[in-house]
Design a protein around this motif. Sequence first.
Motif, short mmCIF file in Angstrom:
data_model
loop_
_atom_site.label_atom_id
_atom_site.label_comp_id
_atom_site.label_asym_id
_atom_site.label_seq_id
_atom_site.Cartn_x
_atom_site.Cartn_y
_atom_site.Cartn_z
N PHE A 50 32.72 81.67 91.16
CA PHE A 50 33.83 82.99 91.55
C PHE A 50 33.04 83.68 92.97
N VAL A 51 31.63 83.82 93.09
CA VAL A 51 31.28 84.33 94.13
C VAL A 51 31.83 83.33 95.46
N GLU A 53 34.28 81.37 95.54
CA GLU A 53 35.63 81.42 96.16
C GLU A 53 35.87 82.77 96.82
N VAL A 54 35.25 83.63 96.34
CA VAL A 54 35.35 84.83 97.08
C VAL A 54 35.07 85.04 98.80
N PHE A 55 33.99 84.24 98.90
CA PHE A 55 33.39 84.10 100.43
C PHE A 55 34.41 83.31 101.05
N LEU A 57 37.41 83.38 100.72
CA LEU A 57 38.73 83.93 100.77
C LEU A 57 39.76 83.51 99.92
N ASN A 58 39.40 82.63 98.95
CA ASN A 58 40.29 81.97 98.14
C ASN A 58 40.25 82.94 96.94
N PHE A 59 41.13 84.24 97.12
CA PHE A 59 41.31 85.05 96.04
C PHE A 59 41.89 84.75 94.78
N ALA A 62 39.71 82.48 93.15
CA ALA A 62 38.40 83.46 92.55
C ALA A 62 38.88 84.25 91.21
N VAL A 63 40.22 84.78 91.08
CA VAL A 63 40.67 85.55 90.01
C VAL A 63 40.82 84.28 88.82
N ALA A 66 37.38 83.88 87.61
CA ALA A 66 36.92 85.16 86.79
C ALA A 66 37.51 85.34 85.29
#
Length: 233
Positions: A50-51, A53-55, A57-59, A62-63, A66
């Motif tokens: 998850f982290v 994907e956030v870094f 910027l693949n939101f 990431a969701v 999550a």
Amino acid sequence: MFSHIGKTRTPRHNLGIASLLSFVAGLVNVVGFFSVQKLTTNVTGHFAFFVDEVFKLNFEDAVHVALFVFYFFFGAFFANFIVEIYSRIRENQIYVFPIILEASILAVIAFTGNYLMLEDPDIIAYSLLFAMGMQNSLVTSISKSIVRTTHLTGLFTDMGIEFSQLFFYREKKRRRRLLNSIRLRLTIIIMFFCGGVSGGVLYEHFGIKTLILGSIILLGGCYTIFLKLNIYS
């Protein structure tokens, strides 16, 4: 094993539930990974993804990751919510319904898994993570945080601490307590490994239907509860 809580529990009760549920967790861990290449008994790895994907910027991704964490959390929440409600009805059977629900989830995934792997494999991961969140919550509540069965990181940490303490504590009562705790943690690790090996071997022949074995084990534990309650009530 399930019906004894708080002060009525003994190391033998904890050993019994640890053996049963850690075997199931090991089985689910391997079968889930072989089926959908996802971790299905803990969320540590998912949180790292998850982290990542956030870094990147693949939101959207990431969701998506999550949700794996959320379903494990929701399973833990749901199990304890049911326990709190049912404890006001009949305390010595408060864990029966969540265990039956977990067994039902494993059975449903076992029979529908081949279809889901083609249509939406994430449903398998969500379902198994929810079931393992329930299991971890239940066993933590039953044993008053002494037993956890769905992952091994904390177990190896605690066991390392306890092995080191054997070199310093000579008093018999303290050493007996340490040795009982080490035996419990070794049992969980060994049974988790046995469940994983069994899952891997059986998966070669039965695929995701191997989860039926986990369901049978859980239902067998519930049957034992009812049998003992009927005998001693």
